[in-house]
Motif scaffolding. Structure first.
Motif, PDB file in Angstrom:
ATOM      1  N   VAL A  73       0.861  -1.183   0.000  1.00 55.83           N
ATOM      2  CA  VAL A  73       0.000   0.000   0.000  1.00 55.83           C
ATOM      3  C   VAL A  73       0.900   1.236   0.000  1.00 55.83           C
ATOM      4  CG1 VAL A  73      -2.022  -1.066   1.059  1.00 55.83           C
ATOM      5  CG2 VAL A  73      -0.201  -0.200   2.520  1.00 55.83           C
ATOM      6  N   HIS A  74       0.272   2.413   0.171  1.00 56.40           N
ATOM      7  CA  HIS A  74       0.952   3.716   0.095  1.00 56.40           C
ATOM      8  C   HIS A  74       1.477   3.889  -1.332  1.00 56.40           C
ATOM      9  CE1 HIS A  74       1.409   3.615   4.763  1.00 56.40           C
ATOM     10  NE2 HIS A  74       0.224   3.255   4.334  1.00 56.40           N
ATOM     11  N   ASN A  75       2.786   3.773  -1.614  1.00 57.62           N
ATOM     12  CA  ASN A  75       3.226   3.654  -3.005  1.00 57.62           C
ATOM     13  C   ASN A  75       2.632   4.743  -3.894  1.00 57.62           C
ATOM     14  OD1 ASN A  75       4.367   2.511  -5.340  1.00 57.62           O
ATOM     15  ND2 ASN A  75       2.696   1.059  -5.617  1.00 57.62           N
ATOM     16  N   ALA A  76       2.838   6.013  -3.492  1.00 52.58           N
ATOM     17  CA  ALA A  76       2.176   7.120  -4.184  1.00 52.58           C
ATOM     18  C   ALA A  76       2.639   7.305  -5.622  1.00 52.58           C
ATOM     19  CB  ALA A  76       2.383   8.423  -3.407  1.00 52.58           C
ATOM     20  N   LEU A  77       3.783   6.730  -5.995  1.00 53.07           N
ATOM     21  CA  LEU A  77       4.200   6.768  -7.395  1.00 53.07           C
ATOM     22  C   LEU A  77       3.498   5.700  -8.215  1.00 53.07           C
ATOM     23  CD1 LEU A  77       8.030   7.367  -6.934  1.00 53.07           C
ATOM     24  CD2 LEU A  77       6.282   9.048  -7.510  1.00 53.07           C
ATOM     25  N   LEU A  78       2.748   4.829  -7.547  1.00 55.33           N
ATOM     26  CA  LEU A  78       1.948   3.790  -8.196  1.00 55.33           C
ATOM     27  C   LEU A  78       2.815   2.910  -9.091  1.00 55.33           C
ATOM     28  CD1 LEU A  78      -1.238   5.903  -9.061  1.00 55.33           C
ATOM     29  CD2 LEU A  78      -0.833   4.455  -7.056  1.00 55.33           C
ATOM     30  N   LEU A  79       3.825   2.286  -8.473  1.00 54.98           N
ATOM     31  CA  LEU A  79       4.757   1.419  -9.189  1.00 54.98           C
ATOM     32  C   LEU A  79       4.363  -0.044  -9.014  1.00 54.98           C
ATOM     33  CD1 LEU A  79       8.138   3.119  -8.187  1.00 54.98           C
ATOM     34  CD2 LEU A  79       6.712   3.559 -10.198  1.00 54.98           C
ATOM     35  N   ALA A  80       4.485  -0.820 -10.061  1.00 51.16           N
ATOM     36  CA  ALA A  80       4.221  -2.257 -10.012  1.00 51.16           C
ATOM     37  C   ALA A  80       5.544  -3.011  -9.933  1.00 51.16           C
ATOM     38  CB  ALA A  80       3.442  -2.687 -11.251  1.00 51.16           C
ATOM     39  N   GLY A  81       5.521  -4.170  -9.298  1.00 54.36           N
ATOM     40  CA  GLY A  81       6.708  -5.002  -9.237  1.00 54.36           C
ATOM     41  C   GLY A  81       7.708  -4.610  -8.168  1.00 54.36           C
ATOM     42  N   VAL A  82       7.230  -3.961  -7.099  1.00 52.83           N
ATOM     43  CA  VAL A  82       8.125  -3.528  -6.022  1.00 52.83           C
ATOM     44  C   VAL A  82       8.542  -4.729  -5.176  1.00 52.83           C
ATOM     45  CG1 VAL A  82       8.265  -2.160  -3.905  1.00 52.83           C
ATOM     46  CG2 VAL A  82       7.159  -1.213  -5.939  1.00 52.83           C
ATOM     47  N   GLU A  83       9.833  -4.779  -4.835  1.00 49.99           N
ATOM     48  CA  GLU A  83      10.316  -5.803  -3.917  1.00 49.99           C
ATOM     49  C   GLU A  83      10.409  -5.279  -2.491  1.00 49.99           C
ATOM     50  OE1 GLU A  83      13.871  -8.946  -4.145  1.00 49.99           O
ATOM     51  OE2 GLU A  83      14.552  -6.934  -3.601  1.00 49.99           O
ATOM     52  N   ARG A  84      10.945  -4.060  -2.317  1.00 50.71           N
ATOM     53  CA  ARG A  84      11.129  -3.510  -0.975  1.00 50.71           C
ATOM     54  C   ARG A  84      11.346  -2.004  -1.062  1.00 50.71           C
ATOM     55  NH1 ARG A  84      16.650  -6.332   0.694  1.00 50.71           N
ATOM     56  NH2 ARG A  84      16.148  -7.766  -0.993  1.00 50.71           N
ATOM     57  N   SER A  85      11.229  -1.341   0.079  1.00 44.96           N
ATOM     58  CA  SER A  85      11.605   0.067   0.216  1.00 44.96           C
ATOM     59  C   SER A  85      12.684   0.164   1.283  1.00 44.96           C
ATOM     60  CB  SER A  85      10.401   0.923   0.606  1.00 44.96           C
ATOM     61  OG  SER A  85       9.516   1.083  -0.486  1.00 44.96           O
ATOM     62  N   VAL A  86      13.692   0.973   1.019  1.00 45.34           N
ATOM     63  CA  VAL A  86      14.826   1.130   1.925  1.00 45.34           C
ATOM     64  C   VAL A  86      14.950   2.604   2.296  1.00 45.34           C
ATOM     65  CG1 VAL A  86      17.309   0.826   2.247  1.00 45.34           C
ATOM     66  CG2 VAL A  86      16.007  -0.844   0.903  1.00 45.34           C
ATOM     67  N   ALA A  87      14.909   2.886   3.595  1.00 47.37           N
ATOM     68  CA  ALA A  87      15.105   4.251   4.091  1.00 47.37           C
ATOM     69  C   ALA A  87      16.451   4.333   4.793  1.00 47.37           C
ATOM     70  CB  ALA A  87      13.986   4.629   5.060  1.00 47.37           C
ATOM     71  N   ARG A  88      17.063   5.502   4.709  1.00 47.66           N
ATOM     72  CA  ARG A  88      18.347   5.735   5.368  1.00 47.66           C
ATOM     73  C   ARG A  88      18.268   7.051   6.132  1.00 47.66           C
ATOM     74  NH1 ARG A  88      22.260   2.322   2.381  1.00 47.66           N
ATOM     75  NH2 ARG A  88      21.179   1.516   0.525  1.00 47.66           N
ATOM     76  N   GLY A  89      18.829   7.073   7.340  1.00 45.74           N
ATOM     77  CA  GLY A  89      18.828   8.273   8.151  1.00 45.74           C
ATOM     78  C   GLY A  89      20.204   8.560   8.716  1.00 45.74           C
ATOM     79  N   PRO A  90      20.358   9.699   9.381  1.00 46.91           N
ATOM     80  CA  PRO A  90      21.645  10.061   9.969  1.00 46.91           C
ATOM     81  C   PRO A  90      21.888   9.296  11.274  1.00 46.91           C
ATOM     82  CG  PRO A  90      20.033  11.759  10.433  1.00 46.91           C
ATOM     83  CD  PRO A  90      19.334  10.747   9.572  1.00 46.91           C
ATOM     84  N   PHE A  91      23.107   8.790  11.453  1.00 46.16           N
ATOM     85  CA  PHE A  91      23.422   8.066  12.682  1.00 46.16           C
ATOM     86  C   PHE A  91      23.466   9.004  13.877  1.00 46.16           C
ATOM     87  CE2 PHE A  91      26.615   6.358  15.696  1.00 46.16           C
ATOM     88  CZ  PHE A  91      26.016   5.139  15.993  1.00 46.16           C
TER      89      PHE A  91
END
Length: 606
Positions: free
Chosen positions: A525-543
């Motif tokens: 869900v969410h996926n506001a770009l409406l992409l098909a075939g997604v495997e995962r989402s990866v977020a990165r932040g400051p340590f």
């Protein structure tokens, strides 16, 4: 009586009709009809049938303007929304933790509406949602799109944070672009009527799931609320009024009998549930001996297609490095936030810390973790039956440490201790475990990834904490390990709640869930770009937060590489969490830069 028992007691009669609902065209009160029939629900489905026809006749431009109206109605009820949710969860007025309900309620919906609007505008102009984004090869060998930050303001408000979508290996860029837009590539193709079985813990989830039905799948939606959300019905009525008026959405209240009636209704073309695997299995297969027979015969009782988001046991992999005392304190608070936000009643809540038994700073980190866990603000354990989960943890682990009047447990396991209950039970309450594994450097990272993949139930979200020097030393080995981590959402030096709140990222379990073995769910869900075939989402932040992030920004000559916030407002230890979270939401409501400047000033007093 424990706080959890007090919180769950009122829900025994939560399925009773609300007097205010009967006269509202958007809400159907259907609690406990003894005959098993629900004429009000049938009427709502009939209205949605007409609504599906209307939706298929709206152009992309008209749909975009409808989202603008929704933005206005959500903004109009945002304060009432956050207050009602805070009151529901027992967080008193003026408490910093009320900020959670601003972020997890109206803020999440407001940023999603704007992101969907942008996608519709791009498609309307003949463009592609991937236009303007950097696309390269992920460590899996598949396509990776760098989707966040997308605008300069993203870099200011959430400096140091970034987000990527990794597509399933084997898909070419041309194939990804050809399907980007999903249902909005063919807006006149009707998707029928979808049933959304809404979650009962986070108030934005039901609304965001409804939006995804409409925009990804061209399905109008019947929203069946969890009874815990009944106090929010008046808010949802007004927030979703632009969708309710033309028959694009209907809201149904009631107990399990209503849900059972709906999942078997011929007027439903698709089901989406946010909840537990147990509930999913009951819907698909039934219960008891009947379920066993149906499984054996591969004959599910649900014949309607279903997608789901079901949670799991989420890890926090703490990669050993050389940390300062400030690092130890900050990351301990980070871990505590991942567990205690919303009293731990989150599918995204982290439950198991994977720690190196050979890390020289192991004891120092554990000391900081105990201190932060004990010092975090007291709050009600409010979700129904959470007291039973706490009692189950106490039974499984009699040596657990308890804090805050026995409303939160810390289970530290080393050596050959039995971790099966901790690894296989999503406690959905304040139970945090620590499991020690051997190794340092790449050896530990690989062992922790294998443990998370093979031992922990579910695949929704995984968190990794690693200092910049260690990550640089590991190099490609670290990225390879992230590629091996089989989770639908991964957060590096942030929490997967960031993935949830960032609309251009996707939210859901790692691909592979089936009706027989659903894991953390089927689909995203969410996926506001409406992409098909997604495997995962990866977020990165400051340590490191500001100002300790300054050396990173100076070394990289980039403000975006380091955090500008002293402490993120979603930390349970943020003194100004409520003010800053509300300020961020109000900026998304009216775009006032003057107001935003005041909010950022408060953020520096967190």
């Amino acid at each position: 009586m424990t706080p959890a028992a007090k919180a769950s007691a009122p829900h025994a009669s939560a399925s009773a009709p609300h007097a205010s609902e009967a006269s509202d065209p958007g809400v159907v009160a259907s609690g406990g009809n003894p005959s098993g029939a629900h004429p009000e629900v049938d009427a709502a489905l009939a209205a949605l049938g007409e609504g599906a026809r209307i939706w298929s006749h709206l152009t992309l431009g008209q749909r975009g303007r409808l989202l603008e109206r929704l933005h206005a109605t959500v903004s109009a009820v945002a304060e009432e929304w956050a207050d009602a949710a805070s009151d529901l969860k027992g967080v008193p007025a003026g408490h910093p933790l009320r900020g959670e309900e601003w972020l997890g309620g109206p803020y999440a919906v407001l940023v999603s509406l704007r992101a969907y609007e942008q996608t519709l505008k791009t498609l309307q102009k003949g463009g592609n949602p991937l236009d303007g984004l950097r696309v390269d090869e992920a460590p899996t060998g598949g396509i990776r799109a760098h989707v966040f930050p997308a605008k300069p303001m993203d870099s200011l408000l959430l400096s140091g944070f970034s987000g990527e979508i990794w597509m399933a290996p084997g898909l070419t860029l041309d194939e990804v672009r050809a399907t980007a837009g999903l249902g909005q590539r063919h807006p006149t193709a009707p998707g029928g009527v979808g049933l959304v079985l809404g979650a009962g813990n986070v108030t934005s989830i039901p609304v965001l799931d409804v939006l995804y039905e409409l925009l990804a799948n061209n399905r109008v939606a019947l929203l069946k609320l969890n009874p815990t959300m009944d106090p929010l019905i008046p808010v949802f009525e007004r927030a979703l009024a632009p969708l309710i008026e033309p028959g694009l959405v209907r809201i149904v209240s009631g107990g399990p009998d209503v849900g059972e009636y709906l999942t078997a209704h011929p007027g439903i073309d698709h089901v989406h549930i946010t909840g537990s695997a147990t509930t999913f299995d009951a819907i698909v297969w039934g219960t008891g001996e009947e379920a066993e027979r149906r499984r054996a015969e591969d004959s599910p009782q649900l014949t309607t297609p279903i997608t789901s988001e079901l949670g799991g046991v989420s890890p926090i992999i703490v990669v050993p490095g050389v940390w300062t005392d400030a690092d130890l304190r900050f990351q301990a608070e980070h871990v505590v936030t991942m567990r205690l936000q919303n009293s731990g009643h989150n599918c995204v809540a982290a439950q198991v810390v994977l720690l190196s038994s050979e890390w020289p700073q192991r004891e120092a980190f554990l000391g900081s973790l105990r201190e932060a866990y004990a010092a975090a603000p007291a709050r009600p354990v409010w979700y129904p039956r959470a007291d039973e989960k706490l009692q189950a943890a106490a039974s499984a682990y009699p040596d657990a440490e308890w804090f805050s009047d026995r409303t939160r447990a810390l289970v530290h396991l080393d050596g050959g201790a039995d971790a099966s209950a901790l690894e296989g039970t999503e406690y959905f309450s304040p139970v945090l475990g620590v499991i020690e594994l051997p190794g340092l450097g790449q050896e530990f990272v690989d062992a922790a990834v294998a443990h998370a993949n093979d031992k922990l139930t579910g695949s929704l979200g995984a968190n990794v904490l690693i200092d910049p020097a260690t990550q640089k030393a590991l190099g490609d080995g670290f990225e390879r390990a992230i590629a091996d981590l089989r989770y639908g959402g991964i957060a590096i030096n942030t929490w997967t709640a960031f993935n949830y709140l960032t609309p251009v990222l996707t939210w859901g379990g790692f691909p592979g869930g089936t009706l027989h073995d659903v894991g953390s769910g089927i689909g995203v869900v969410h996926n506001a770009l409406l992409l098909a075939g997604v495997e995962r989402s990866v977020a990165r932040g400051p340590f490191r937060p500001f100002p300790r992030s300054l050396p990173t920004m100076i070394r990289t000559r980039s403000v975006s590489k380091g955090g500008l916030l002293p402490k993120p407002p979603w930390f349970v230890t943020s003194r100004t969490g409520s003010e800053v979270s509300e300020g961020f939401a109000r900026y998304r409501m009216d775009g006032s830069l003057v107001r935003l400047a005041g909010t950022l000033a408060k953020a520096f007093r967190a």
